[in-house]
Write an enzyme that holds these catalytic residues in place. Structure first.
Site, mmCIF file in Angstrom:
data_model
loop_
_atom_site.group_PDB
_atom_site.id
_atom_site.type_symbol
_atom_site.label_atom_id
_atom_site.label_comp_id
_atom_site.label_asym_id
_atom_site.label_seq_id
_atom_site.Cartn_x
_atom_site.Cartn_y
_atom_site.Cartn_z
ATOM 1 N N ARG A 80 43.049 56.569 51.350
ATOM 2 C CA ARG A 80 42.718 56.811 49.943
ATOM 3 C C ARG A 80 43.604 57.884 49.322
ATOM 4 N NH1 ARG A 80 37.934 54.124 48.704
ATOM 5 N NH2 ARG A 80 36.359 54.065 50.331
ATOM 6 N N ASP A 82 38.764 42.117 41.860
ATOM 7 C CA ASP A 82 39.125 41.165 42.910
ATOM 8 C C ASP A 82 38.376 39.862 42.638
ATOM 9 O OD1 ASP A 82 40.273 40.336 45.366
ATOM 10 O OD2 ASP A 82 38.521 40.992 46.486
ATOM 11 N N GLU A 124 37.097 51.151 37.197
ATOM 12 C CA GLU A 124 37.053 50.555 38.548
ATOM 13 C C GLU A 124 38.474 50.491 39.109
ATOM 14 O OE1 GLU A 124 35.667 49.711 41.155
ATOM 15 O OE2 GLU A 124 34.954 47.633 41.236
ATOM 16 N N ASP A 125 38.582 50.548 40.418
ATOM 17 C CA ASP A 125 39.912 50.514 41.029
ATOM 18 C C ASP A 125 40.571 49.143 40.926
ATOM 19 O OD1 ASP A 125 38.110 49.344 42.805
ATOM 20 O OD2 ASP A 125 38.725 50.506 44.549
ATOM 21 N N PHE A 163 46.272 42.819 50.299
ATOM 22 C CA PHE A 163 45.324 43.916 50.456
ATOM 23 C C PHE A 163 46.070 45.234 50.261
ATOM 24 C CE2 PHE A 163 42.307 46.842 52.183
ATOM 25 C CZ PHE A 163 41.112 46.325 51.706
HETATM 26 P P1 IMP Z 1 35.036 42.419 43.718
HETATM 27 O O1 IMP Z 1 33.586 42.639 43.514
HETATM 28 O O2 IMP Z 1 35.334 41.299 44.658
HETATM 29 O O3 IMP Z 1 35.842 42.298 42.434
HETATM 30 O O4 IMP Z 1 35.542 43.634 44.567
HETATM 31 C C1 IMP Z 1 36.025 44.742 44.080
HETATM 32 C C2 IMP Z 1 35.957 45.818 45.141
HETATM 33 O O5 IMP Z 1 36.495 45.398 46.417
HETATM 34 C C3 IMP Z 1 36.865 46.913 44.665
HETATM 35 O O6 IMP Z 1 36.137 47.838 43.927
HETATM 36 C C4 IMP Z 1 37.418 47.477 45.946
HETATM 37 O O7 IMP Z 1 36.569 48.524 46.393
HETATM 38 C C5 IMP Z 1 37.368 46.354 46.939
HETATM 39 N N1 IMP Z 1 38.710 45.759 47.104
HETATM 40 C C6 IMP Z 1 39.119 44.549 46.686
HETATM 41 N N2 IMP Z 1 40.410 44.326 46.983
HETATM 42 C C7 IMP Z 1 40.833 45.441 47.617
HETATM 43 C C8 IMP Z 1 42.119 45.840 48.168
HETATM 44 O O8 IMP Z 1 43.133 45.124 48.133
HETATM 45 N N3 IMP Z 1 42.153 47.073 48.731
HETATM 46 C C9 IMP Z 1 41.083 47.910 48.785
HETATM 47 N N4 IMP Z 1 39.886 47.580 48.269
HETATM 48 C C10 IMP Z 1 39.757 46.359 47.697
HETATM 49 MG MG MG Z 2 35.520 49.717 44.577
#
Ligand code: IMP
Ligand code: MG
Length: 171
Positions: free
Chosen positions: A159, A97, A93-94, A146
């Site tokens: 991207r 968050d 996963e990238d 962000f």
């Molecule tokens: P989570 O479910 O809140 O952990 O969200 C994770 C997803 O939100 C990641 O896979 C990203 O696609 C997106 N995301 C969260 N923070 C960022 C950011 O700073 N930049 C770009 N995408 C983000």
């Molecule tokens: Mg993502």
């Protein structure tokens, strides 16, 4: 935009994390599940450094639109997961968050009687997590900003930046 992590820093960390992953699995076959779209560049770089028998499955998960990650629905297309019984699974996963996406992914995968599930993330954003989940491999811990680039977007843009930058535009 301000560069947070340079190409060179990414290269060095991905190298190290790839060797940690190799050591963890030995020569066991691994099914890598990439969470699209943000994992794209990280996944491509990571797998070329893994000297392991791997299979790749790509899953589309969308949890946000624009710069906000709160209050949105998480949609995961899990039809593509197929039969994972007895397999070692590594989720790629990238960014971790809030933790919602990874929690959801882990639950979907664990329901399929896998041998193991581990998580590799490019970034872990500090101070944002609301769901308890511990990734096994983390390339970078970053502040609550962000970020875009190296696969990550703001409204589908940026991207393709080869580095990671702090998005400073209108959120
Ligand atoms: P989570 O479910 O809140 O952990 O969200 C994770 C997803 O939100 C990641 O896979 C990203 O696609 C997106 N995301 C969260 N923070 C960022 C950011 O700073 N930049 C770009 N995408 C983000
Ligand atoms: Mg993502």
């Amino acid at each position: 935009m301000r560069v947070l992590i340079s190409e060179e820093q990414i290269r060095q960390r991905v190298d190290l994390v790839a060797s940690e992953i190799r050591q963890t699995y030995g020569h066991e076959p691994v099914t890598i599940i990439g969470v699209l779209t943000g994992c794209l560049v990280f996944l491509a770089d990571l797998i070329r450094r893994l000297d392991l028998p791997i299979r790749i499955i790509l899953v589309q998960a969308s949890s946000y639109r624009g710069a906000t990650t709160t209050g949105s629905q998480l949609a995961v297309n899990d039809d593509v997961l197929g039969d994972l019984k007895g397999r070692h699974v590594l989720i790629v996963e990238d960014i971790l968050d809030t933790g919602k996406t990874l929690r959801h992914m882990v639950n979907l995968i664990q329901a399929r009687e896998v041998a193991s599930v581990r998580i590799a993330v490019l970034m872990r954003k500090l101070g944002r997590q609301i769901i308890e989940i511990e990734p096994d491999f983390v390339c970078f811990r970053i502040p609550d900003e962000f970020v875009v680039g190296y696969g990550l977007d703001y409204n589908d843009e940026f991207r393709n930046l080869p580095y990671i930058a702090i998005y400073e535009g209108q959120k």
